[in-house]
Scaffold this motif. Structure first.
Motif, PDB file in Angstrom:
ATOM      1  N   TRP A  43       0.809  -1.220   0.000  1.00 36.20           N
ATOM      2  CA  TRP A  43       0.000   0.000   0.000  1.00 36.20           C
ATOM      3  C   TRP A  43       0.845   1.274   0.000  1.00 36.20           C
ATOM      4  O   TRP A  43       0.481   2.253  -0.675  1.00 36.20           O
ATOM      5  CB  TRP A  43      -0.944  -0.001   1.205  1.00 36.20           C
ATOM      6  N   LEU A  44       1.978   1.268   0.694  1.00 38.29           N
ATOM      7  CA  LEU A  44       2.796   2.479   0.729  1.00 38.29           C
ATOM      8  C   LEU A  44       3.371   2.813  -0.642  1.00 38.29           C
ATOM      9  O   LEU A  44       3.388   3.978  -1.050  1.00 38.29           O
ATOM     10  CB  LEU A  44       3.943   2.311   1.738  1.00 38.29           C
ATOM     11  N   ARG A  45       3.830   1.790  -1.350  1.00 39.43           N
ATOM     12  CA  ARG A  45       4.391   2.054  -2.688  1.00 39.43           C
ATOM     13  C   ARG A  45       3.308   2.565  -3.629  1.00 39.43           C
ATOM     14  O   ARG A  45       3.571   3.455  -4.455  1.00 39.43           O
ATOM     15  CB  ARG A  45       5.040   0.774  -3.248  1.00 39.43           C
ATOM     16  N   ARG A  46       2.096   2.045  -3.495  1.00 46.21           N
ATOM     17  CA  ARG A  46       1.005   2.544  -4.341  1.00 46.21           C
ATOM     18  C   ARG A  46       0.730   4.014  -4.060  1.00 46.21           C
ATOM     19  O   ARG A  46       0.476   4.791  -4.989  1.00 46.21           O
ATOM     20  CB  ARG A  46      -0.254   1.703  -4.133  1.00 46.21           C
ATOM     21  N   TRP A  47       0.796   4.400  -2.798  1.00 41.12           N
ATOM     22  CA  TRP A  47       0.585   5.807  -2.463  1.00 41.12           C
ATOM     23  C   TRP A  47       1.737   6.673  -2.959  1.00 41.12           C
ATOM     24  O   TRP A  47       1.521   7.809  -3.411  1.00 41.12           O
ATOM     25  CB  TRP A  47       0.388   5.970  -0.956  1.00 41.12           C
ATOM     26  N   GLU A  48       2.947   6.156  -2.904  1.00 45.21           N
ATOM     27  CA  GLU A  48       4.079   6.919  -3.432  1.00 45.21           C
ATOM     28  C   GLU A  48       3.931   7.137  -4.929  1.00 45.21           C
ATOM     29  O   GLU A  48       4.211   8.239  -5.438  1.00 45.21           O
ATOM     30  CB  GLU A  48       5.381   6.197  -3.101  1.00 45.21           C
ATOM     31  N   GLU A  49       3.461   6.131  -5.637  1.00 45.37           N
ATOM     32  CA  GLU A  49       3.232   6.285  -7.071  1.00 45.37           C
ATOM     33  C   GLU A  49       2.114   7.282  -7.331  1.00 45.37           C
ATOM     34  O   GLU A  49       2.209   8.129  -8.240  1.00 45.37           O
ATOM     35  CB  GLU A  49       2.896   4.931  -7.691  1.00 45.37           C
ATOM     36  N   ASP A  79      -3.544  13.472  16.007  1.00 44.78           N
ATOM     37  CA  ASP A  79      -2.355  14.195  15.574  1.00 44.78           C
ATOM     38  C   ASP A  79      -1.573  13.418  14.512  1.00 44.78           C
ATOM     39  O   ASP A  79      -0.930  14.025  13.652  1.00 44.78           O
ATOM     40  CB  ASP A  79      -1.465  14.515  16.770  1.00 44.78           C
ATOM     41  N   VAL A  80      -1.632  12.093  14.564  1.00 49.43           N
ATOM     42  CA  VAL A  80      -1.017  11.297  13.498  1.00 49.43           C
ATOM     43  C   VAL A  80      -1.660  11.651  12.166  1.00 49.43           C
ATOM     44  O   VAL A  80      -0.973  11.906  11.165  1.00 49.43           O
ATOM     45  CB  VAL A  80      -1.174   9.781  13.765  1.00 49.43           C
ATOM     46  N   GLN A  81      -2.970  11.692  12.141  1.00 49.96           N
ATOM     47  CA  GLN A  81      -3.677  11.997  10.895  1.00 49.96           C
ATOM     48  C   GLN A  81      -3.365  13.405  10.410  1.00 49.96           C
ATOM     49  O   GLN A  81      -3.198  13.636   9.207  1.00 49.96           O
ATOM     50  CB  GLN A  81      -5.174  11.792  11.085  1.00 49.96           C
ATOM     51  N   TRP A  82      -3.270  14.354  11.343  1.00 56.75           N
ATOM     52  CA  TRP A  82      -2.933  15.722  10.959  1.00 56.75           C
ATOM     53  C   TRP A  82      -1.546  15.765  10.326  1.00 56.75           C
ATOM     54  O   TRP A  82      -1.344  16.434   9.293  1.00 56.75           O
ATOM     55  CB  TRP A  82      -2.991  16.626  12.187  1.00 56.75           C
ATOM     56  N   GLU A  83      -0.589  15.065  10.929  1.00 61.16           N
ATOM     57  CA  GLU A  83       0.777  15.051  10.396  1.00 61.16           C
ATOM     58  C   GLU A  83       0.833  14.369   9.031  1.00 61.16           C
ATOM     59  O   GLU A  83       1.553  14.818   8.135  1.00 61.16           O
ATOM     60  CB  GLU A  83       1.720  14.351  11.378  1.00 61.16           C
ATOM     61  N   VAL A  84       0.097  13.280   8.864  1.00 59.92           N
ATOM     62  CA  VAL A  84       0.065  12.596   7.566  1.00 59.92           C
ATOM     63  C   VAL A  84      -0.449  13.538   6.484  1.00 59.92           C
ATOM     64  O   VAL A  84       0.157  13.677   5.413  1.00 59.92           O
ATOM     65  CB  VAL A  84      -0.808  11.324   7.645  1.00 59.92           C
ATOM     66  N   ALA A  85      -1.571  14.164   6.756  1.00 63.07           N
ATOM     67  CA  ALA A  85      -2.166  15.075   5.777  1.00 63.07           C
ATOM     68  C   ALA A  85      -1.219  16.224   5.451  1.00 63.07           C
ATOM     69  O   ALA A  85      -1.040  16.597   4.275  1.00 63.07           O
ATOM     70  CB  ALA A  85      -3.492  15.606   6.298  1.00 63.07           C
ATOM     71  N   SER A  86      -0.597  16.784   6.483  1.00 60.72           N
ATOM     72  CA  SER A  86       0.286  17.928   6.292  1.00 60.72           C
ATOM     73  C   SER A  86       1.549  17.560   5.532  1.00 60.72           C
ATOM     74  O   SER A  86       1.933  18.238   4.572  1.00 60.72           O
ATOM     75  CB  SER A  86       0.649  18.523   7.659  1.00 60.72           C
ATOM     76  N   LEU A  91      -6.819  11.410   2.771  1.00 62.64           N
ATOM     77  CA  LEU A  91      -6.417  11.002   4.122  1.00 62.64           C
ATOM     78  C   LEU A  91      -7.246   9.822   4.605  1.00 62.64           C
ATOM     79  O   LEU A  91      -6.717   8.873   5.196  1.00 62.64           O
ATOM     80  CB  LEU A  91      -6.567  12.177   5.097  1.00 62.64           C
ATOM     81  N   GLU A  92      -8.526   9.845   4.332  1.00 62.45           N
ATOM     82  CA  GLU A  92      -9.396   8.741   4.723  1.00 62.45           C
ATOM     83  C   GLU A  92      -8.976   7.448   4.041  1.00 62.45           C
ATOM     84  O   GLU A  92      -8.905   6.385   4.676  1.00 62.45           O
ATOM     85  CB  GLU A  92     -10.843   9.074   4.383  1.00 62.45           C
ATOM     86  N   ALA A  93      -8.657   7.527   2.744  1.00 63.50           N
ATOM     87  CA  ALA A  93      -8.243   6.343   1.999  1.00 63.50           C
ATOM     88  C   ALA A  93      -6.871   5.853   2.459  1.00 63.50           C
ATOM     89  O   ALA A  93      -6.639   4.640   2.594  1.00 63.50           O
ATOM     90  CB  ALA A  93      -8.212   6.650   0.501  1.00 63.50           C
ATOM     91  N   PHE A  94      -5.962   6.783   2.722  1.00 63.27           N
ATOM     92  CA  PHE A  94      -4.623   6.425   3.206  1.00 63.27           C
ATOM     93  C   PHE A  94      -4.723   5.703   4.542  1.00 63.27           C
ATOM     94  O   PHE A  94      -4.091   4.659   4.750  1.00 63.27           O
ATOM     95  CB  PHE A  94      -3.789   7.704   3.344  1.00 63.27           C
ATOM     96  N   THR A  95      -5.517   6.243   5.449  1.00 63.41           N
ATOM     97  CA  THR A  95      -5.682   5.637   6.770  1.00 63.41           C
ATOM     98  C   THR A  95      -6.298   4.249   6.666  1.00 63.41           C
ATOM     99  O   THR A  95      -5.896   3.319   7.372  1.00 63.41           O
ATOM    100  CB  THR A  95      -6.551   6.539   7.660  1.00 63.41           C
ATOM    101  N   ALA A  96      -7.276   4.092   5.774  1.00 64.71           N
ATOM    102  CA  ALA A  96      -7.905   2.779   5.585  1.00 64.71           C
ATOM    103  C   ALA A  96      -6.891   1.757   5.086  1.00 64.71           C
ATOM    104  O   ALA A  96      -6.879   0.606   5.544  1.00 64.71           O
ATOM    105  CB  ALA A  96      -9.075   2.894   4.611  1.00 64.71           C
ATOM    106  N   ASP A  97      -6.028   2.169   4.152  1.00 64.66           N
ATOM    107  CA  ASP A  97      -5.007   1.257   3.639  1.00 64.66           C
ATOM    108  C   ASP A  97      -4.000   0.880   4.722  1.00 64.66           C
ATOM    109  O   ASP A  97      -3.563  -0.278   4.802  1.00 64.66           O
ATOM    110  CB  ASP A  97      -4.268   1.904   2.462  1.00 64.66           C
ATOM    111  N   LEU A  98      -3.616   1.857   5.539  1.00 62.72           N
ATOM    112  CA  LEU A  98      -2.680   1.603   6.634  1.00 62.72           C
ATOM    113  C   LEU A  98      -3.226   0.524   7.564  1.00 62.72           C
ATOM    114  O   LEU A  98      -2.546  -0.460   7.872  1.00 62.72           O
ATOM    115  CB  LEU A  98      -2.424   2.902   7.397  1.00 62.72           C
ATOM    116  N   TRP A  99      -4.475   0.699   7.996  1.00 60.80           N
ATOM    117  CA  TRP A  99      -5.048  -0.240   8.957  1.00 60.80           C
ATOM    118  C   TRP A  99      -5.385  -1.584   8.320  1.00 60.80           C
ATOM    119  O   TRP A  99      -5.367  -2.614   9.005  1.00 60.80           O
ATOM    120  CB  TRP A  99      -6.271   0.371   9.642  1.00 60.80           C
TER     121      TRP A  99
END
Length: 206
Positions: free
Chosen positions: A22-28, A57-64, A73-81
């Motif tokens: 999932w992380l590599r997909r987000w980087e792409e 605060d984790v979510q705020w930092e990710v978005a920022s 952010l919602e999709a990123f968090t879902a992929d993380l979990w």
């Protein structure tokens, strides 16, 4: 009489957690080079694993730091979990459920803020064992010896009476250092056999 105890890890043991990419997909998607997300978020991931930052605060930092809008952010968090939680190791969970009354049962897990709520909702690990010790709640990660000592203290057992099961060799060695017996998880069959050998003949505890 010494109380026999079994303490298990979660990820890679009670949960099956293969890498999803999932992380590599987000980087792409964000046109970032490989490894860029972890590089930007390293201190946040670390803080979240030992409870030095809130989930909000984790979510705020990710978005920022990654420049994500609300929907991203919602999709990123879902992929993380989704990768973090994996799928339940049903066979081992069912076996451990059957151990209630034969021994003390606990979980010691390197974790992340938000893990207890999600794992309780999905897998009811709180009903599987007597105590769950999460790194983000005690501020200490395995293989720090204090993490194993904290688990024993929570369960009110001596290290020598415990069998610890983990899928990371460094954690298994650390458990042995504090006096526990330890087993490197590779598959359910060998793990169940090792737990049975630790427990000995069937008896109940009160």
């Amino acid at each position: 009489m010494t109380t026999t105890c079994v303490i298990l890890d979660i990820g890679g043991v009670l949960e099956i957690t293969p890498e999803t990419g999932w992380l590599r997909r987000w980087e792409e998607r964000l046109e970032l080079p490989p490894g860029a997300v972890d590089e930007r978020m390293h201190d946040v991931w670390r803080a979240g694993s030992v409870g030095r930052i809130s989930e909000h605060d984790v979510q705020w930092e990710v978005a920022s730091r990654l420049g994500l809008d609300v929907h991203q952010l919602e999709a990123f968090t879902a992929d993380l979990w989704a990768e973090y939680l994996g799928t339940p190791n049903e066979e081992l969970i069912a076996y451990v459920r059957g151990l209630r009354g034969r021994c003390r049962l606990g979980i010691l897990s390197n974790s992340f803020v938000g893990a207890r709520e999600r794992e309780t909702a999905l897998y009811r690990f709180d009903e599987l064992v007597e105590h769950i010790v999460y790194s983000h709640e005690i501020g200490i990660e395995k293989p720090d010896l204090r993490a194993f000592e904290a688990a024993c203290a929570r369960l009110d057992v001596q290290p020598e009476s415990c069998l610890f099961v983990d899928d990371a060799a460094a954690n298994v060695e650390a458990a042995r250092t504090v006096g526990m017996k330890a087993h490197l998880f590779e598959d359910n069959t060998r793990t169940i056999a090792r737990i049975e050998a630790h427990l000995g003949p069937v008896r109940t505890i009160t």
